[in-house]
Design a protein around this motif. Structure first.
Motif, short mmCIF file in Angstrom:
data_model
loop_
_atom_site.label_atom_id
_atom_site.label_comp_id
_atom_site.label_asym_id
_atom_site.label_seq_id
_atom_site.Cartn_x
_atom_site.Cartn_y
_atom_site.Cartn_z
N VAL A 1 51.92 29.73 57.17
CA VAL A 1 52.17 30.19 58.54
C VAL A 1 51.43 29.28 59.52
N ALA A 2 50.20 28.89 59.15
CA ALA A 2 49.40 28.02 60.02
C ALA A 2 50.11 26.68 60.24
N HIS B 1 53.68 23.26 63.97
CA HIS B 1 54.97 22.67 64.34
C HIS B 1 55.49 23.28 65.63
N PHE B 2 55.49 24.61 65.70
CA PHE B 2 55.99 25.28 66.91
C PHE B 2 55.13 24.92 68.12
N GLY B 3 53.80 24.98 67.94
CA GLY B 3 52.89 24.71 69.05
C GLY B 3 53.04 23.31 69.60
N LYS C 1 63.24 33.81 70.21
CA LYS C 1 63.52 35.19 70.61
C LYS C 1 62.24 35.99 70.77
N ILE C 2 61.33 35.87 69.77
CA ILE C 2 60.09 36.64 69.79
C ILE C 2 59.15 36.14 70.88
N ALA C 3 59.05 34.80 71.02
CA ALA C 3 58.09 34.21 71.96
C ALA C 3 58.63 34.07 73.37
N ASP D 1 49.98 34.55 65.40
CA ASP D 1 50.56 35.88 65.21
C ASP D 1 52.05 35.89 65.50
N ILE D 2 52.48 35.18 66.55
CA ILE D 2 53.90 35.11 66.87
C ILE D 2 54.65 34.40 65.73
N THR D 3 54.05 33.32 65.20
CA THR D 3 54.67 32.59 64.07
C THR D 3 54.76 33.47 62.84
N LYS D 4 53.73 34.27 62.61
CA LYS D 4 53.73 35.17 61.44
C LYS D 4 54.87 36.19 61.54
N LEU D 5 55.11 36.67 62.76
CA LEU D 5 56.23 37.60 62.96
C LEU D 5 57.56 36.90 62.70
#
Length: 679
Positions: free
Chosen positions: A376-377, A382-384, A304-306, A354-358
């Protein structure tokens, strides 16, 4: 002469004054040095003592102006400062002071008073009072309270595990200060004793913990021995399973004087500080289903955010589930996991981080604690690793990715190599111990650890640096293939303008050209991603006073993208279809919609527009839009900096109304630029 000395902050004040040709106020000096005006007064007294010893006029504070050093005095003072061999004491930054104050109070078995903190940090009482306000806010994130009692001083009240988690987290970041001898409120002799025992445990376990973890745990042991009355509580712990572990037996062996609950606590740290800790064996597993639901919700939050859709979502969810399931108790106890790659991830993938942190704010609400940046890193990796790479080319070179053991790191490295070499085939990602007879499956190995192999190998960092990328691109196996492909591609473009008789000579010249310019292939990865302000000009902003239905509003908001030829008309049709099916889920704040669809739904190029509706648009009974940002993302990565800027601007809810109230495009742009520049 020279019997009077000044510290590093006093020298900094002198340097500030020496480089200013006009009056400098005490407020300016205090801001530059990060302390209160009162601390500056104390420092000026020290400076004037030094100047007097050299028969130089003292610095005077002119009311309403500040301090100005005359040209004549500047020369004398400059020579003194250059030759001054006085005390070079370290001056703590405001951020360091806050962490030190928290660790000092937690570690101190006696009462802690303002005077102690003021003397230790070498700042005024006023500066400490200001620091304590920050301390109170940070403690609130952990549901902890700073409490003061007469004759007992300051102490931190709350769950003992959270108090220790905060100490462990902050002390780990202060380790460089401790190693350099600057941090002295903890006795090194005590820590060395605990550290020696922990190293013995490490040796008997035949394992290796990340540098710094055992020393931070030694400091935590110092806290435990200093405050033996506070004992931790462990819900859902399978005690009968824990006591069977080798870690627990070794803790009992080397720390027999600790209470059993404290031995359990240290054992959990030793188990959890390794990446593949068997947490399911020592904690009740009836929460696995709920953890999987948490994982799915986290992925949805990131999407949703990304503004992305993961094509291999189930695979991502499984990988994240394994990580989160073993990490939830780490969050609670402040346990550090594996190698801290936070700085590397932030440096190389700042927007993804930053997107992951949100997105991680969702996790924080469930855990009740802030998620540390190092966690978060790992989530960001994982997301990246599962973001789709655009415009893949024909596969040619076979590459094997080798890493120590981290799946998320290996998959992220795989993605980066594939993005760097879209023509290559990544045959697999394996652990170093599994590298056997690989010559049958690959032509090149890219590894984060040195290995012996008959196949050519490039050793890189777990998070690729620019130097790593250049090394890969300039490797002869990569360069030759890339040269051939680039030459053939350019030949196909040019040949239509050349006579057939000249084809052979053209191919030869192109080949020679590329052979002499291999370094040029390193340029693409140095491009900076575009942010919101770099794209959003006045021609991409609309302000309207008309009344719209929500479908009309979507089409009106997207018409500029159509005019810019950034999207096809079907892109807006897809946005409307998505809202009809899922509801107004594209609202990212009250009054603010981020309208978007998938890249393959009609995006031609990266672009963004902003429309201000002076008459709010009704999307549902509970959703109305005053602002609609329409985003066209051509892949799953290039737009992340734009999203980061949007989140920065609208992190404060009132800004939606403030922007909506502005009457000109120019004022809207200036408002946004000011916020981004300040950030």
């Amino acid at each position: 002469m020279g019997t009077v000395y000044i510290n590093a902050r006093c020298k900094k004040i002198l340097y500030l004054l020496l480089t200013h040709d006009n009056y400098m106020s005490l407020q300016q000096i205090a801001k530059e040095t990060g302390v209160s005006k009162r601390s500056i007064y104390y420092d000026l007294c020290k400076i004037n003592e030094l100047l007097t010893s050299y028969h130089i006029p003292e610095l005077e504070v002119v009311r309403g102006k500040g301090i100005l050093i005359s040209a004549e005095n500047k020369k004398q003072i400059e020579s003194i400062v250059e030759n001054e061999q006085g005390e070079e004491s370290y001056i703590f930054s405001p951020t360091e002071r806050v962490k030190i104050i928290i660790c000092y109070i937690i570690h101190n078995p006696e009462a802690t008073y303002i005077e102690q903190l003021s003397d230790y940090c070498e700042v005024s009482r006023n500066t400490i009072f200001n620091d304590l306000r920050v301390v109170v806010n940070q403690l609130q994130d952990y549901n902890l309270t700073l409490y003061y009692e007469s004759k007992k001083g300051y102490h931190i009240v709350g769950d003992v595990i959270r108090i220790r988690a905060l100490f462990f987290l902050y002390f780990n970041t202060l380790l460089p200060l401790f190693d350099s001898g600057v941090l002295t409120f903890i006795k090194r002799e005590d820590l060395n004793i605990y550290w020696s025992k922990l190293k013995s445990i490490e040796k008997e376990l035949n394992t290796t913990y990340v540098d710094g973890i055992l020393f931070s745990l030694s400091a935590l042991l110092s806290v435990i021995y200093n405050n033996s009355t506070d004992e931790p509580y462990f819900p859902n712990l399978k005690k009968e399973e824990l006591v069977k572990t080798t870690e627990f037996q070794l803790v009992q062996k080397y720390f027999p004087d600790l209470k059993e609950t404290e031995q359990t606590y240290i054992c959990l740290h030793l188990l959890g500080s390794r990446i593949a800790a068997p947490t399911n064996d020592i904690f009740e597993d009836n929460s696995n289903e709920s953890v999987y639901e948490i994982t799915k919700a986290l992925v949805s939050e990131f999407e949703k955010i990304a503004c992305v859709i993961f094509e291999e979502r189930e695979e991502l969810e499984r990988a994240l589930f394994v990580h989160i399931n073993t990490s939830l108790y780490r969050y609670q106890y402040g346990i550090q996991i594996g190698e801290d790659m936070t700085d590397d991830v932030i440096r190389e993938y700042p927007n993804l981080f930053d997107i992951t942190k949100l997105a991680s704010k969702y996790l924080e609400q469930l855990v009740g604690l802030p998620i540390p940046d190092n966690e978060v890193a790992y989530l960001a990796l994982h997301f990246g690793a599962h973001l789709k790479i655009s415009r893949s080319l024909n596969e040619q070179l076979r590459i094997l990715i080798v890493c120590v053991n981290g799946i998320s790191t290996g998959n992220m490295l795989k993605r980066e190599v594939q993005k760097l070499l879209p023509h290559a085939k990544i045959v697999d990602v394996v652990a170093a111990i599994d590298v056997i007879n690989i010559q049958e499956i690959c032509d090149l190995v890219i590894s984060t650890v040195k290995i012996k192999s008959v196949v050519p190998t490039i050793t890189v960092h777990p998070i690729l640096t620019d130097f790593d990328r250049k090394t890969i691109l300039n490797h002869h196996l990569v360069a030759k293939r890339k040269q051939l492909m680039e030459s053939d591609a350019l030949f196909d473009i040019i040949k239509k303008y050349v006579n057939e008789d000249d084809y052979a000579n053209l191919k030869l010249d192109l080949s020679k050209y590329f052979q002499g310019n291999l370094n040029g292939f390193g340029l693409p990865f140095s491009e900076e991603p575009l942010g919101l302000i770099e794209i959003l000009a006045e021609d991409r902003i609309q302000i309207t006073s008309k009344t719209f239905s929500w479908t009309e509003a979507i089409r009106f908001s997207g018409k500029l993208l159509l005019e810019m030829n950034s999207i096809e008309r079907r892109y807006l049709d897809n946005i409307i279809a998505q809202i009809r099916y899922y509801g107004p889920y594209m609202f990212i704040a009250p009054g603010l919609m981020l309208a978007h669809a998938k890249p393959e739904d009609g995006v031609k190029s990266l672009d963004v527009t902003l429309t201000v509706f002076q008459k709010p648009v009704q999307f549902s009974e509970f959703h109305e839009a005053r602002l609609i940002i329409t985003l066209a993302a051509e892949d799953q990565e290039k737009h992340l900096k734009i999203l980061k800027d949007i989140m920065t601007i609208f992190s404060i809810q009132s800004r939606v109304d403030e922007i909506a109230s502005l009457s000109t495009k120019e004022s809207i742009l200036q408002y946004m630029k000011h916020i981004i520049t300040q950030k």
